[in-house]
Design an enzyme around this catalytic site. Structure first.
Site, mmCIF file in Angstrom:
data_model
loop_
_atom_site.group_PDB
_atom_site.id
_atom_site.type_symbol
_atom_site.label_atom_id
_atom_site.label_comp_id
_atom_site.label_asym_id
_atom_site.label_seq_id
_atom_site.Cartn_x
_atom_site.Cartn_y
_atom_site.Cartn_z
ATOM 1 N N ASP A 1 10.676 -28.763 59.756
ATOM 2 C CA ASP A 1 10.002 -29.762 60.584
ATOM 3 C C ASP A 1 8.538 -29.888 60.196
ATOM 4 O OD1 ASP A 1 9.322 -31.560 62.565
ATOM 5 O OD2 ASP A 1 9.069 -30.010 64.093
ATOM 6 N N ASP B 1 8.059 -37.513 58.507
ATOM 7 C CA ASP B 1 8.504 -36.405 59.357
ATOM 8 C C ASP B 1 9.885 -35.939 58.918
ATOM 9 O OD1 ASP B 1 8.991 -34.598 61.350
ATOM 10 O OD2 ASP B 1 8.765 -36.000 63.015
#
Length: 441
Positions: free
Chosen positions: A107, A308
């Site tokens: 992440d 992301d």
């Protein structure tokens, strides 16, 4: 479902762990898709991904509406935790002595590295055994006055012995979709194949959110001091996501080896910092083209754009998405049939049934290009179109989200080698057959 989880666990345990350990070579770890090994059909994989993405956005919208008058930026929790994570790609490594395997969501939108730990007071189901700190001879809880403890937004002192330990650092870390982890901040040995590093991480005893059974926690790759790149002291990292429809592995690399192959044709664009969201990687998105038509979207509507790895489907502000959607409808020229994939993909078309599907040619689809500062990222067809020829359906894998932020998700990054150069604040990318990178080590 239990049989599927057992099969997935066997696949994960059979994966070879590795890391480059020679001086200057950097560190590498295996990457797999979260649904690898479950034996699911392609429509079901898309359905699962889209439902996770939608559920998280609903939770984010709910947190914005109930934020007691305080605005919550899209992608961040009210207290500055992490972004919305949809758990699509997992980093495989080991923690403790002896080493125990963990599978952490990669992440780039958050910082903390954490995994579920025993005793688990309230946790999500996971396929692997829980990490038990009592069984690691190298585990050490951080004290309350440790700099990394005091730097986290929400920490307190464990007291009176018990499960937390005397004056140990107890953390609370939450994400934009209301997911959270609560536990003990600790240090232990992390094993990346033959390479070992002592790192600080969250040993989570209370973990809630929309998780699934293949991950054990999250590996934050953001800009903050608790992230994996920051703790390893590296100035670059790279990843390459295999197709979500294949149970193949790739790798994430941190350090000197995080570079594109010599001779690779690549593009680069600046990585931008935003003091109000310091952990995120912002890009300068100038415009979007569908086919040869550049959409009349004001550049100011694209100003807040992040890349992301923890988000699945690329999302656009609602007005921008509607402009993209309208142009696809105009250029594709097929009947629009509304939402498919379990009502999770918004724009779908009916494919013609003029020939058996195994002899049918691919329907012409306009290209989709993201115009970045210094680079034009033309997405491969499979990174924004999903086709189910059995059901004679073709869908656009993009979505709208409330707020001002554009998020470039991992579905759009499949089979693309992406390199983050933190020294020069530069993002480079090139098409790649990601599973071949494992063999290149």
């Amino acid at each position: 479902m239990k049989q599927q989880l057992v099969a997935a666990l066997l696949v994960l345990l059979a994966l070879p762990a590795f890391a480059a350990s020679a001086p200057g070579a950097g560190i590498a770890a295996l990457l797999t898709h979260a649904d690898a090994g479950l034996g699911l059909a392609r429509p079901e994989l898309v359905r699962r991904m889209a439902h996770r993405s939608r559920a998280r956005r609903r939770r984010l919208l709910s947190s914005q509406e109930t934020g007691a008058g305080r605005p919550v930026r899209a992608g961040l929790g009210a207290g500055g935790g992490g972004s919305i994570v949809t758990n699509e790609y997992l980093v495989h490594l080991s923690v403790g002595t002896p080493p125990r395997p963990v599978a952490l969501t990669l992440d780039t939108g958050s910082d903390l590295v954490w995994t579920q730990c025993a005793p688990c007071l309230d946790c999500f189901d996971q396929g692997m055994p829980l990490l038990d700190p009592a069984r690691s001879s190298t585990y050490a809880a951080l004290p309350c006055d440790a700099p990394l403890c005091r730097a986290l937004p929400f920490t307190s002192c464990g007291g009176g012995g018990g499960s937390w330990g005397e004056r140990s650092c107890v953390y609370v870390y939450h994400y934009g979709d209301k997911s959270l982890t609560v536990g003990q901040l600790a240090a232990d040995r992390f094993t990346f194949g033959n390479a070992e590093r002592r790192l600080t991480f969250g040993c989570g005893h209370f973990n809630k959110g929309i998780f699934q059974a293949n991950e054990t926690g999250i590996a934050g790759f953001g800009r903050g001091r608790w992230s994996l790149p920051s703790q390893l002291g590296v100035t670059s990292f790279s990843y390459c996501f295999t197709s979500m429809f294949e149970s193949k592995s790739s790798r994430v690399t941190l350090g000197a080896a995080a570079e594109l192959k010599s001779g690779t044709v690549f593009q680069s664009t600046p990585l931008i910092k935003d003091p109000s969201q310091p952990s995120l990687y912002f890009l300068s998105l100038k415009g979007i083209s569908v086919g040869s038509k550049r959409l009349p979207v004001p550049e100011r509507r694209l100003r807040s754009t992040i890349i992301d790895s923890g988000a699945s489907i690329t999302t656009l502000p609602e007005d921008v998405y509607e402009a993209v959607k309208a142009e696809f409808v105009a250029q594709v020229g097929l009947p629009v049939i509304g939402a498919e994939a379990g009502a999770a993909l918004d724009l779908c078309f009916a494919l013609p049934a003029t020939a058996p599907f195994w002899r049918r040619r691919a329907v012409a689809v306009p290209s989709l290009t993201l115009h970045l500062d210094g680079a034009d990222w033309e997405l491969p067809r499979g990174n924004y179109v999903f086709e189910d020829h059995g059901a004679r359906v073709m869908c656009l894998v993009l979505d709208a989200a409330a707020g001002e932020q554009t998020v470039i998700g991992n579905y759009q990054q499949q089979n693309t080698h992406v390199v983050y150069d933190l020294d020069r604040d530069l993002l480079s990318f090139a098409p790649a057959q990601c599973d071949k990178l494992v063999a290149s080590l």
